[in-house]
Design an enzyme around this catalytic site. Structure first.
Site, mmCIF file in Angstrom:
data_model
loop_
_atom_site.group_PDB
_atom_site.id
_atom_site.type_symbol
_atom_site.label_atom_id
_atom_site.label_comp_id
_atom_site.label_asym_id
_atom_site.label_seq_id
_atom_site.Cartn_x
_atom_site.Cartn_y
_atom_site.Cartn_z
ATOM 1 N N HIS A 1 23.965 6.216 12.946
ATOM 2 C CA HIS A 1 23.789 5.060 12.063
ATOM 3 C C HIS A 1 25.085 4.271 11.908
ATOM 4 O O HIS A 1 25.489 3.931 10.801
ATOM 5 C CB HIS A 1 23.269 5.533 10.700
ATOM 6 N N HIS B 1 17.888 5.970 7.125
ATOM 7 C CA HIS B 1 18.090 5.656 8.538
ATOM 8 C C HIS B 1 18.120 4.134 8.681
ATOM 9 O O HIS B 1 17.420 3.410 7.971
ATOM 10 C CB HIS B 1 16.965 6.262 9.371
#
Length: 644
Positions: A574, A618
């Protein structure tokens, strides 16, 4: 289209490879829980039919790709979009809705194919040089200590669809407070009330019980979101464990984030839905949308007299090509590629650029504020029953798993990388069931330890892999505790004035002591899940091998777990923040709230790099949202908002 033999070999190595030491109990015969005796021959025959069906689907899929073209040297387009990943594919498709403009989308990678969209194959994709940039972090003595050369692998997609083709398909938005915090930092228009409509716009929710929730969910968007079509008994037990610990079962993309849930995924009919498939396939016949693949952008061209981005230079098939943008260039190369390209074009920290002989166009803190979600990769439990996802069963043609996927896109192969469920928790206020979580517990219905390939893909060194090899013969499950709101910040720097030299990546995991404390609490929370009656029902036993380098610490002490987390530091992919969004007066900002590069006309950045603070989830769905919002801002600025 790769052969079905390649498909089979891929399936073999991307899930936990384990076999049983002891007789299977009567309660469970297999993942489906039933006795399949007598159906072996039929399963084999159906598998052969299914393989042919799968190949036919793959060819149909390839026919939906946008055709490739070679732009003429000096060609002019209204908008040029760099990078066909999550954001770039979305933006190019949305801008091409304006019939009177010409849009060029430039992608360094090649076509996506149907093999890439098999959910359980997700680990395998990182092995490919063709679709993965294969970045690595700079060697460190404070994190990634269990990896080869003390360097963590940082994969990024190099393919139509970008990292939405490599990711684990987990669809999370983050909490409302994440975006309200962005707005409080001076980013007008980015509060949750402003961005919710874009989360709804991008989505078609295929989860029946959520379709009536029109406050939070969309039903007409390009991107389909669903639960995986299969859940192991272990995943169901994980949700029961959450209830046992006092947490609710939640729609974490709705009103409240904190709680337990099966993963919502970017999957349609059992297969991956990338940005390419969701946005570009439907736009493939638009005459004003032009796509050039296998095209590596070298530099953005900027008129020094006007400080305006006017075009760019790229290489395609060893040919240098320049194209120009009459309106705007939109950079969507990701949190690594976007700052790299800005710096190579003279936009970045002046001192750093001068050292590399790059003429400074604009002194901006490009490459700073690097953030990532780091997880601890050392928590696997073993169980007695054959209830975990393991390749030795999946690839056995006498079992129905492969034929079920090939013929119906159903069964365990539809589970994305064996990731089945998750929990968002606030370890600082464990009784608080609303607000911002600080830890995610990602549940994997298989054992990370003992897998033959996954530790190699993740970059673990030989010493750790040898310790874990003894779990090759066990069933198991895994929890990855993930640090959601890290206080540590890293950076990205150029190593050369050359697009072909990968940049230096310094994530600075656990640099802030608060991050160590929070991860410690996350580890303890994960261990508490394994102690619940729900998980003990399967005889769950935590594997507690001492990590190399941590032998001098007492097991289960604070010092031990700190050593362990610095050893098994696992990225969740990420990467964000390196072209930070902020008001123009913010000295740490690179782009303003309309994503325009500060001080440069005609140039915007739209991808995970613009996040001023990483969201507590996420990042893929938020990047889709950023792209949708950016497309509307561009249309509004050029008077096209009501014409598309």
């Amino acid at each position: 289209m790769p052969s079905i033999l390649y498909f089979l070999s891929a399936v073999v190595i991307i899930v936990p490879l384990q076999s049983s030491r002891q007789p299977i109990k009567n309660r469970y015969h297999n993942l489906y829980g039933d006795n399949m005796s007598g159906r072996e021959l039929m399963n084999i025959l159906d598998f052969g039919i299914g393989a042919l069906h799968f190949l036919q689907q793959g060819q149909y899929y390839m026919n939906h790709e946008v055709p490739d073209m070679v732009p003429q040297f000096g060609a002019v387009y209204d908008f040029v979009v760099i990078g066909a990943g999550t954001a770039g594919a979305t933006i190019a498709a949305r801008l091409s809705e304006i019939h009177q403009v010409e849009v060029l989308l430039i992608e360094a990678g090649s076509k996506e194919n149907f093999l890439m969209d098999i959910p359980l194959l997700v680990y395998m994709l990182q092995l490919s040089d063709d679709i993965n940039w294969k970045y690595q972090t700079k060697s460190s003595n404070k994190y990634c200590l269990g990896m080869e050369g003390n360097r963590c692998n940082w994969p990024r997609g190099k393919v139509m669809g970008g990292s939405s083709v490599l990711n684990y398909m987990i669809a999370t938005r983050g909490d409302a407070e994440d975006y309200d915090r962005w707005a409080k930092m001076g980013n007008e228009g980015w509060a949750y009330k402003d961005v919710l409509k874009y989360f709804k716009k991008l989505e078609t929710i295929d989860i029946p019980e959520l379709q009536s929730d029109t406050i939070y969910h969309g039903t007409k968007g390009p991107l389909h979101i669903s639960y995986p079509l299969f859940h192991t008994s272990l995943a169901k037990a994980f949700l029961n464990a959450g209830k046992e610990l006092g947490y609710p079962l939640v729609d974490y993309n709705g009103k409240n984030t904190i709680g337990f849930s099966y993963v919502q995924t970017t999957i349609i009919n059992g297969t991956r839905m990338s940005s390419n498939r969701a946005y570009l396939h439907p736009a493939r016949n638009r005459r004003n949308l032009h796509v050039t693949r296998e095209s590596r952008v070298k530099k953005i061209l900027i008129n020094r007299h006007t400080n305006r981005a006017i075009g760019l230079e790229f290489i395609k098939h060893h040919q240098n090509i320049r194209v120009f943008a009459s309106k705007e260039i939109i950079l969507c190369a990701g949190a690594i590629g976007s700052p790299q390209l800005l710096m190579l074009s003279g936009i970045g920290p002046a001192k750093h650029l001068n050292e590399l002989g790059i003429n400074v166009v604009r002194d901006l803190p490009v490459g700073e504020n690097l953030m990532d979600h780091v997880a601890f990769g050392g928590l696997t439990w073993t169980v007695d029953d054959p209830v975990s996802i393991r390749a030795i069963d999946i690839i056995n043609p006498t079992y129905p798993y492969m034929k079920d996927f090939l013929m119906k896109q159903s069964g365990p192969i539809t589970v994305p990388g064996a990731c089945e469920a998750l929990a968002f928790i606030d370890t600082k206020n464990s009784t608080k069931l609303h607000g911002l979580p600080n830890i995610e517990l990602l549940f994997i219905g298989g054992g990370l330890k003992g897998d033959l390939i996954l530790p190699i893909v993740m970059g673990f060194n030989n010493a750790i892999r040898q310790i874990w090899n003894k779990y090759f013969i066990t069933y198991g499950w895994t929890i990855l505790p993930m640090l959601l709101k890290p206080k540590s910040r890293g950076r990205i720097r150029l190593l050369a004035n050359d697009i072909n030299v990968k940049p230096e990546i310094v994530p600075n995991y656990f640099d802030n002591p608060e991050d160590v404390k929070t991860m410690m609490e996350g580890i303890k929370a994960a261990i508490s899940v394994g102690r619940t009656k729900a998980m003990k029902l399967f005889g769950s036993r935590l594997t507690n091998d001492t990590f190399p380098g941590c032998e001098n610490y007492e097991y289960d002490s604070y010092g031990y777990w700190e050593c362990a987390m610095r050893t098994a530091s696992v990225t969740i992919y990420h990467y964000s923040g390196t072209c930070k969004m902020g008001p123009k007066e913010d000295p740490t900002a690179v782009v303003d709230p309309r994503l325009k590069v500060i001080g440069i006309q005609g140039l915007r950045v739209a991808d995970g790099s613009i996040m001023p603070e990483i969201i507590s989830a996420h990042t893929n769905i938020p990047i889709f949202m950023i792209a949708e919002k950016l497309a509307d801002m561009v249309k509004e600025d050029w008077g096209y908002l009501n014409e598309s």
